[in-house]
Design an enzyme around this catalytic site. Sequence first.
Site, PDB file in Angstrom:
ATOM      1  N   GLU A  75      57.531  71.366  62.463  1.00 17.98           N
ATOM      2  CA  GLU A  75      56.347  71.175  63.293  1.00 17.98           C
ATOM      3  C   GLU A  75      56.356  69.808  63.946  1.00 17.98           C
ATOM      4  OE1 GLU A  75      53.614  73.193  59.869  1.00 17.98           O
ATOM      5  OE2 GLU A  75      52.884  71.411  60.893  1.00 17.98           O
ATOM      6  N   CYS A 133      53.333  63.311  66.456  1.00 17.42           N
ATOM      7  CA  CYS A 133      53.552  63.244  65.008  1.00 17.42           C
ATOM      8  C   CYS A 133      54.822  64.049  64.719  1.00 17.42           C
ATOM      9  CB  CYS A 133      52.325  63.860  64.341  1.00 17.42           C
ATOM     10  SG  CYS A 133      52.483  64.033  62.575  1.00 17.42           S
ATOM     11  N   CYS A 144      60.087  69.181  51.968  1.00 13.01           N
ATOM     12  CA  CYS A 144      60.010  67.838  51.366  1.00 13.01           C
ATOM     13  C   CYS A 144      60.241  67.959  49.863  1.00 13.01           C
ATOM     14  CB  CYS A 144      58.632  67.225  51.622  1.00 13.01           C
ATOM     15  SG  CYS A 144      58.501  65.527  50.994  1.00 13.01           S
ATOM     16  N   CYS A 191      54.050  66.503  46.383  1.00 10.88           N
ATOM     17  CA  CYS A 191      52.644  66.147  46.205  1.00 10.88           C
ATOM     18  C   CYS A 191      51.829  67.441  46.024  1.00 10.88           C
ATOM     19  CB  CYS A 191      52.126  65.363  47.411  1.00 10.88           C
ATOM     20  SG  CYS A 191      53.087  63.864  47.690  1.00 10.88           S
ATOM     21  N   CYS A 195      49.850  69.000  49.104  1.00 15.58           N
ATOM     22  CA  CYS A 195      50.524  69.104  50.400  1.00 15.58           C
ATOM     23  C   CYS A 195      51.211  70.448  50.598  1.00 15.58           C
ATOM     24  CB  CYS A 195      51.543  67.973  50.530  1.00 15.58           C
ATOM     25  SG  CYS A 195      52.536  68.087  52.032  1.00 15.58           S
ATOM     26  N   CYS A 203      49.449  69.883  57.076  1.00 13.33           N
ATOM     27  CA  CYS A 203      50.870  69.607  57.143  1.00 13.33           C
ATOM     28  C   CYS A 203      51.705  70.766  56.593  1.00 13.33           C
ATOM     29  CB  CYS A 203      51.003  68.336  56.303  1.00 13.33           C
ATOM     30  SG  CYS A 203      52.563  67.704  55.957  1.00 13.33           S
TER      31      CYS A 203
HETATM   32  N1  SAH Z   1      55.754  62.100  53.539  1.00 13.76           N
HETATM   33  C1  SAH Z   1      55.024  61.107  54.206  1.00 13.76           C
HETATM   34  C2  SAH Z   1      54.672  61.466  55.642  1.00 13.76           C
HETATM   35  C3  SAH Z   1      54.283  62.889  55.904  1.00 13.76           C
HETATM   36  S1  SAH Z   1      52.778  63.422  55.187  1.00 13.76           S
HETATM   37  C4  SAH Z   1      53.769  60.735  53.433  1.00 13.76           C
HETATM   38  O1  SAH Z   1      53.448  61.434  52.481  1.00 13.76           O
HETATM   39  O2  SAH Z   1      53.170  59.728  53.778  1.00 13.76           O
HETATM   40  C5  SAH Z   1      51.637  62.666  56.295  1.00 13.76           C
HETATM   41  C6  SAH Z   1      50.223  62.514  55.747  1.00 13.76           C
HETATM   42  O3  SAH Z   1      49.600  63.816  55.631  1.00 13.76           O
HETATM   43  C7  SAH Z   1      50.183  61.879  54.360  1.00 13.76           C
HETATM   44  O4  SAH Z   1      49.274  60.816  54.289  1.00 13.76           O
HETATM   45  C8  SAH Z   1      49.750  63.023  53.519  1.00 13.76           C
HETATM   46  O5  SAH Z   1      49.124  62.561  52.372  1.00 13.76           O
HETATM   47  C9  SAH Z   1      48.850  63.815  54.442  1.00 13.76           C
HETATM   48  N2  SAH Z   1      48.582  65.163  53.969  1.00 13.76           N
HETATM   49  C10 SAH Z   1      49.398  66.019  53.329  1.00 13.76           C
HETATM   50  N3  SAH Z   1      48.744  67.165  52.996  1.00 13.76           N
HETATM   51  C11 SAH Z   1      47.479  67.029  53.443  1.00 13.76           C
HETATM   52  C12 SAH Z   1      46.320  67.866  53.408  1.00 13.76           C
HETATM   53  N4  SAH Z   1      46.353  69.060  52.852  1.00 13.76           N
HETATM   54  N5  SAH Z   1      45.195  67.384  53.961  1.00 13.76           N
HETATM   55  C13 SAH Z   1      45.165  66.161  54.553  1.00 13.76           C
HETATM   56  N6  SAH Z   1      46.210  65.330  54.624  1.00 13.76           N
HETATM   57  C14 SAH Z   1      47.364  65.760  54.063  1.00 13.76           C
HETATM   58 FE1  SF4 Z   2      56.205  65.134  51.122  1.00 18.32          FE
HETATM   59 FE2  SF4 Z   2      53.825  66.164  51.690  1.00 18.32          FE
HETATM   60 FE3  SF4 Z   2      54.043  64.344  49.761  1.00 18.32          FE
HETATM   61 FE4  SF4 Z   2      54.367  63.576  52.329  1.00 18.32          FE
HETATM   62  S1  SF4 Z   2      52.509  64.393  51.408  1.00 18.32           S
HETATM   63  S2  SF4 Z   2      55.656  63.060  50.568  1.00 18.32           S
HETATM   64  S3  SF4 Z   2      55.335  65.446  53.159  1.00 18.32           S
HETATM   65  S4  SF4 Z   2      54.990  66.378  49.743  1.00 18.32           S
END
Ligand code: SAH
Ligand code: SF4
Length: 374
Positions: free
Chosen positions: A91, A104, A111, A115, A118, A338
């Site tokens: 994306e 973005c 990944c 997390c 995510c 994301c």
């Molecule tokens: N991996 C990197 C960059 C990609 S994620 C990181 O984690 O920083 C980019 C942002 O999207 C991060 O701050 C992440 O915490 C946020 N994000 C992921 N899942 C999300 C969700 N379900 N709702 C809101 N923000 C989210």
């Molecule tokens: Fe990976 Fe999603 Fe965690 Fe960013 S927020 S490090 S994309 S698992």
Amino acid sequence: MKPSFFDLTYDELKALLTEKGFSPFGATQIFDWVYKKYVYDPKEWSNVSNKAKDFFAENYDFSLLKVVWHGLSKDGTRKFLVKMTDGQTVETVAIPARDRLTLCVSSQVGCAVGCTFCHTATQGLKRHLKASEVVLQYITIQNWLIQNVSQEEKLTNIVYMGQGEPLHNFENMKKATLIFMSEKGMGLGQRRITLSTSGLVPAIEKMALDFPPVNIALSLHSARNNVRTELMPINKVYDLERLFKAIKMIPLKAHRRITYEYLLIDGMNDGSEDVEALANLLNSKESKINLIPFNEFPGSKYKRPSEQKIMWFLDQMIKRGFTCTIRTTKGSDILAACGQLKSEFDKLNLWNKDSEPKVIPSIASSVLQNQVRP
Ligand code: SAH
Ligand code: SF4
């Protein structure tokens, strides 16, 4: 298969020209054609020697990515799903705000960080993106905007906040950044690029020494180790103490400022203890906090706090002297979280068979209907 031209930094292009017996000064013209004039057919590079034109036409691939789906949100955000040569998709999202249009970009397919909030994490890590695939997200979308919206629709900023952990793909992201910043090409200034990381400590340490000076956003999400570990398993290995030791190594003058991203999840990290911990951990003069209300997705185990709770948290941080903002959810009517768009499309298995995105509109609308929040 030919290597992609978009994997070459300016210095590498110069070295390649010298190695092949051409003048290294041709690099300036070539970068100008490709990155400033959007001309990807070497035959059209009128001020470049015929031999050099033939060499690039024969040996390098100039193809852009394929846009296999596009959605426009009511707030002007455009989300794209782009396909790479091996059929994988990622994306990329164009977000308008006042005087800027930010892209973005994704850094990996999936990944590995895992997390728990995510959507991308549910896909696991399929592979790193090549530098060219990162650069091409920008080039492809810029061309798409010019062709489909207007000549004036110019991308101005980039955030590495799409799918993937950019510092896990260190070398390729460094190379892509060099290409974005090259004054001979796109010439994006350091303030126009922001890298977001979940806190991969060894890579942050390396970045402090050896990465172009871009803005940094750190996905903090909790200032309490036990809570952060529950949200981000990476915290088990690199806890807050180790993380902040590494962050202090980053030369702030060059990097200007660090933004701390703080996801707000109902009942998880949005209480008074969390406010206190956050205020104690960060220095209000050096830090900017960006609150991100959790974006729910089908199957997610967390909830977004009420608007009242979000405003309360914001107010608490402002009272304590922090610069604190709320990131408004952009494009929530076009599968905002994301990694969500990619998963929906993988489920529908739209593109493996074909090349053109013919079926997209009807399928897209059914996906959209399922995703729009009540
Ligand atoms: N991996 C990197 C960059 C990609 S994620 C990181 O984690 O920083 C980019 C942002 O999207 C991060 O701050 C992440 O915490 C946020 N994000 C992921 N899942 C999300 C969700 N379900 N709702 C809101 N923000 C989210
Ligand atoms: Fe990976 Fe999603 Fe965690 Fe960013 S927020 S490090 S994309 S698992």
